[in-house]
Write an enzyme that holds these catalytic residues in place. Sequence first.
Site, PDB file in Angstrom:
ATOM      1  CE1 TYR A  51     -23.636   3.024  -6.696  1.00  0.00           C
ATOM      2  CE2 TYR A  51     -24.452   4.773  -5.276  1.00  0.00           C
ATOM      3  CZ  TYR A  51     -24.668   3.833  -6.285  1.00  0.00           C
ATOM      4  OH  TYR A  51     -25.895   3.726  -6.850  1.00  0.00           O
ATOM      5  CD  GLU A  53     -20.501   3.820  -9.457  1.00  0.00           C
ATOM      6  OE1 GLU A  53     -20.006   4.128  -8.343  1.00  0.00           O
ATOM      7  OE2 GLU A  53     -21.575   4.254  -9.895  1.00  0.00           O
ATOM      8  CG  ASP A 198     -22.464 -20.830 -17.457  1.00  0.00           C
ATOM      9  OD1 ASP A 198     -22.096 -20.930 -16.274  1.00  0.00           O
ATOM     10  OD2 ASP A 198     -23.603 -20.463 -17.783  1.00  0.00           O
ATOM     11  CB  THR A 225     -23.237 -18.655  -9.951  1.00  0.00           C
ATOM     12  OG1 THR A 225     -23.314 -20.070  -9.905  1.00  0.00           O
ATOM     13  CG2 THR A 225     -24.059 -18.123 -11.109  1.00  0.00           C
ATOM     14  CE  LYS A 228     -26.603 -22.001 -10.040  1.00  0.00           C
ATOM     15  NZ  LYS A 228     -26.196 -20.857 -10.831  1.00  0.00           N
ATOM     16  NE  ARG A 234     -29.402 -15.927  -5.252  1.00  0.00           N
ATOM     17  CZ  ARG A 234     -29.618 -17.238  -5.130  1.00  0.00           C
ATOM     18  NH1 ARG A 234     -29.560 -17.831  -3.949  1.00  0.00           N
ATOM     19  NH2 ARG A 234     -29.873 -17.968  -6.186  1.00  0.00           N
TER      20      ARG A 234
END
Length: 417
Positions: A51, A53, A198, A225, A228, A234
């Site tokens: 974790y 955060e 974008d 992203t 791609k 991903r």
Amino acid sequence: MSALQETDPKVFQAIENEKIRQSEGIELIPSENYVSAAVLEANGSILTNKYAEGYPGKRYYGGQENTDIVENLARDRAKKLFKCDHANVQPLSGSPMNQAVYMAFLKPGDTILGMDLSHGGHLTHGHPVSHMGKIFNFVRYKTHPENKGKIDFDELMKVAKETQPKIVLCGYTSYPRDYDYSDFKKIADEVGAITMADVAHIGGLIAGGVMRNPFDYGFDIVTTTTHKTLRGPRGGMILCKEKFAQIIDKSVFPGLQGGPHMNTISAIAVALEEALQPEFKEYAAQVLKNAKALAQTLMDNGVELITGGTDNHMMVANTVSSFDLDGTDAEKTLDKVAITVNKQVIPDDPKPPLRPSGIRIGTPAATTRGMKEEEMKKLGKWIAEALKNHDNEEKLAEIKEQVKTFCKKYPVPGIKA
Ligand code: DSN
């Protein structure tokens, strides 16, 4: 026997079968790619256990000496590649990445100018079925009906003056052309809006220096992203000017997300390191050359392409006008010959999204396997032949065997033969 095979033979077998599918067929969905063995290794690493955060140096839990290293590497490499001040590499994927930007700057009901889905935009650019489309007032622009995919910027300026958007958004998932970002910048400046691009689809082509970088045109925010054309795991990234760094970071965490996926972020760092190498520039240039060659072959063989060609890595074919076959049946036909594409709405499609009028085809994954223009010509001919013979199972089986034999010559990175 591997640990997975022993613990869960069903999942193991599905993955083994997917390796065969990926190796023996060809992936022509423009938003897909094959990651390297190094990216795969980082993505499958024990960083998934942690974790984290917060951000490097400012985390909420202890034990962050290694997570900070990988997140800083990813951020620094992203800044270098995209020539920007700040990078947030935590968005879990494309939709939350865009959502985090909207939430950073807007109140519910505020206006955003974005591209219509059927003309190439994305669901998160204001389609009514997306939550974003319900929360904000998206005014959606289209391409010119007669002018080969051009946007009428005089008209868009008028619309912007009337609707006073807070964000002028450009970017696409099924638009086969390129933008001149200065047109959008002019409109945004006129109405005092933030500029957002974008570039989810073309992030790798910008990083490889073969397509325009919105930051060179003074854009404020760029989202992309990572899986791609960038050939990473991903994920998503928000890139911005320094003055927006804090508001963007707060919007991603704690505004929208919880713990970042540190295994993914480490794999993003690896993919960005790969994208900084000179070979990646060659890859990006070849993606474009391959798209031109594939588009020309398709058109020479009776396929009507929306806008009559491509300036990027993808093309949209109208299969109804070309073969009297809707996009769903075209996709299924090509599945039968081991060529994977996706059904696709065309501008102002009279047909519904699950049975649209076209398909979308792209070259990033095939290029990763080392295919060049000659191979594109072969694939283009097989696509046209299969679509023409969609009701001839014998012919389709014959094409499938040819495609399989051909594909085996081009190994998929990360899959051992
Ligand atoms: N699903 C992505 C694409 O295929 O373009 C966009 O979200």
